[in-house]
Motif scaffolding. Structure first.
Motif, short mmCIF file in Angstrom:
data_model
loop_
_atom_site.label_atom_id
_atom_site.label_comp_id
_atom_site.label_asym_id
_atom_site.label_seq_id
_atom_site.Cartn_x
_atom_site.Cartn_y
_atom_site.Cartn_z
N GLU A 141 0.84 -1.20 0.00
CA GLU A 141 0.00 0.00 0.00
C GLU A 141 0.87 1.25 0.00
OE1 GLU A 141 -3.49 0.56 0.23
OE2 GLU A 141 -3.59 -1.51 -0.45
N GLU A 142 1.97 1.20 0.76
CA GLU A 142 2.90 2.32 0.86
C GLU A 142 4.30 1.78 1.04
OE1 GLU A 142 1.95 5.58 3.54
OE2 GLU A 142 -0.07 4.77 3.75
N VAL A 143 5.27 2.54 0.58
CA VAL A 143 6.67 2.20 0.77
C VAL A 143 7.41 3.49 1.10
CG1 VAL A 143 8.76 1.26 -0.30
CG2 VAL A 143 6.52 0.30 -0.92
N PHE A 144 8.31 3.42 2.08
CA PHE A 144 9.16 4.56 2.36
C PHE A 144 10.55 4.06 2.75
CE2 PHE A 144 7.37 3.70 6.56
CZ PHE A 144 8.48 3.81 7.39
N LEU A 145 11.50 4.93 2.60
CA LEU A 145 12.88 4.66 2.96
C LEU A 145 13.21 5.54 4.15
CD1 LEU A 145 15.93 3.99 1.15
CD2 LEU A 145 15.85 6.39 1.77
N SER A 146 13.99 5.03 5.06
CA SER A 146 14.43 5.88 6.16
C SER A 146 15.94 5.82 6.28
CB SER A 146 13.77 5.43 7.48
OG SER A 146 14.24 4.16 7.87
N SER A 147 16.51 6.97 6.58
CA SER A 147 17.95 7.08 6.81
C SER A 147 18.22 8.39 7.51
CB SER A 147 18.72 7.02 5.48
OG SER A 147 18.56 8.21 4.76
N THR A 148 19.43 8.56 7.98
CA THR A 148 19.79 9.79 8.67
C THR A 148 19.61 11.00 7.76
OG1 THR A 148 21.35 8.62 10.07
CG2 THR A 148 21.66 11.00 9.87
N THR A 149 20.03 10.88 6.51
CA THR A 149 19.95 12.03 5.61
C THR A 149 18.58 12.20 4.97
OG1 THR A 149 20.90 10.69 3.84
CG2 THR A 149 22.41 12.09 5.09
N ALA A 150 17.90 11.09 4.67
CA ALA A 150 16.58 11.17 4.01
C ALA A 150 15.44 11.24 5.02
CB ALA A 150 16.38 9.97 3.10
N GLU A 151 15.72 10.90 6.28
CA GLU A 151 14.71 10.82 7.33
C GLU A 151 13.62 9.84 6.92
OE1 GLU A 151 13.76 14.91 8.24
OE2 GLU A 151 15.63 15.13 9.37
N VAL A 152 12.42 10.30 6.57
CA VAL A 152 11.34 9.42 6.09
C VAL A 152 11.00 9.89 4.68
CG1 VAL A 152 8.98 8.61 6.46
CG2 VAL A 152 10.43 9.11 8.44
N MET A 153 11.41 9.11 3.69
CA MET A 153 11.22 9.51 2.30
C MET A 153 10.28 8.54 1.59
SD MET A 153 14.03 10.19 -0.69
CE MET A 153 14.56 8.50 -0.84
N PRO A 154 9.16 9.04 1.07
CA PRO A 154 8.22 8.18 0.36
C PRO A 154 8.86 7.60 -0.90
CG PRO A 154 7.38 10.44 0.51
CD PRO A 154 8.74 10.43 1.08
N ILE A 155 8.56 6.35 -1.18
CA ILE A 155 8.98 5.69 -2.42
C ILE A 155 7.70 5.49 -3.23
CG2 ILE A 155 10.02 3.64 -3.44
CD1 ILE A 155 11.98 5.32 -1.75
N ILE A 156 7.66 6.04 -4.42
CA ILE A 156 6.43 5.97 -5.21
C ILE A 156 6.54 5.00 -6.38
CG2 ILE A 156 5.64 8.27 -4.54
CD1 ILE A 156 6.71 9.26 -7.28
N GLU A 157 7.74 4.45 -6.57
CA GLU A 157 7.93 3.49 -7.66
C GLU A 157 8.99 2.47 -7.24
OE1 GLU A 157 10.05 4.05 -11.80
OE2 GLU A 157 8.08 5.02 -11.81
N VAL A 158 8.70 1.19 -7.50
CA VAL A 158 9.64 0.12 -7.20
C VAL A 158 9.81 -0.71 -8.46
CG1 VAL A 158 10.06 -1.97 -5.83
CG2 VAL A 158 8.99 0.02 -4.76
N ASP A 159 11.04 -0.84 -8.90
CA ASP A 159 11.35 -1.67 -10.06
C ASP A 159 10.50 -1.29 -11.28
OD1 ASP A 159 13.12 -3.57 -10.98
OD2 ASP A 159 11.82 -5.27 -10.53
N GLY A 160 10.31 0.04 -11.46
CA GLY A 160 9.55 0.54 -12.60
C GLY A 160 8.04 0.45 -12.47
N LYS A 161 7.56 0.02 -11.30
CA LYS A 161 6.11 -0.10 -11.09
C LYS A 161 5.67 0.86 -9.99
CE LYS A 161 6.17 -4.80 -12.61
NZ LYS A 161 6.61 -6.08 -12.22
N ARG A 162 4.57 1.54 -10.24
CA ARG A 162 4.04 2.47 -9.24
C ARG A 162 3.61 1.75 -7.97
NH1 ARG A 162 -0.11 6.90 -11.70
NH2 ARG A 162 1.36 7.84 -13.12
N VAL A 163 3.87 2.41 -6.86
CA VAL A 163 3.33 1.96 -5.58
C VAL A 163 2.00 2.68 -5.41
CG1 VAL A 163 3.63 1.96 -3.07
CG2 VAL A 163 5.60 1.58 -4.58
N ARG A 164 0.95 1.90 -5.22
CA ARG A 164 -0.39 2.45 -5.05
C ARG A 164 -0.72 3.39 -6.20
NH1 ARG A 164 -1.77 6.16 -0.60
NH2 ARG A 164 -4.02 6.20 -0.46
N ASP A 165 -1.00 4.64 -5.93
CA ASP A 165 -1.36 5.59 -6.98
C ASP A 165 -0.18 6.48 -7.39
OD1 ASP A 165 -1.19 7.11 -4.70
OD2 ASP A 165 -3.24 7.86 -4.78
N GLY A 166 1.01 6.13 -6.95
CA GLY A 166 2.19 6.90 -7.31
C GLY A 166 2.39 8.16 -6.49
N LEU A 167 1.67 8.27 -5.39
CA LEU A 167 1.78 9.43 -4.49
C LEU A 167 2.15 8.95 -3.09
CD1 LEU A 167 -1.47 11.29 -5.59
CD2 LEU A 167 0.88 11.88 -6.23
#
Length: 97
Positions: free
Chosen positions: A42-68
């Protein structure tokens, strides 16, 4: 999220996110997952010290959910920022050299 001992480093950002989730009744499951599960999430995000909580809207060329960015990711961004400000103080209007 994968467990910290499974191909990812244990990190402060992840620890803060897990604490924020617990305080705000956001369910977290630490386990390995497949690429198919990630692509179909339904949702994907990446977390890191520099990115904090960053939404991922595409994985392997495919949209996650509605791309938002999803609503849980947006909430986590807000909760994470509030927590950092609480722990470190607001730095938005300060210039540090």
């Amino acid at each position: 999220t994968h467990q910290s001992d499974n191909l990812i480093l244990k990190g402060i950002t992840k620890d803060v996110i897990l604490q924020v989730c617990e305080r705000n009744n956001i369910v977290v499951e630490e386990r390995t997952f497949t690429l198919d599960e990630l692509i179909n999430a339904e949702e994907v995000f990446l977390s890191s010290t520099t990115a904090e909580v960053m939404p991922i809207i595409e994985v392997d060329g495919k949209r996650v959910r509605d791309g938002l960015p999803g609503p849980v990711t947006k909430r986590l961004q807000e909760f994470f920022e509030q927590e950092i400000e609480k722990q470190c103080g607001a730095l938005k209007d300060k210039i540090l050299f």
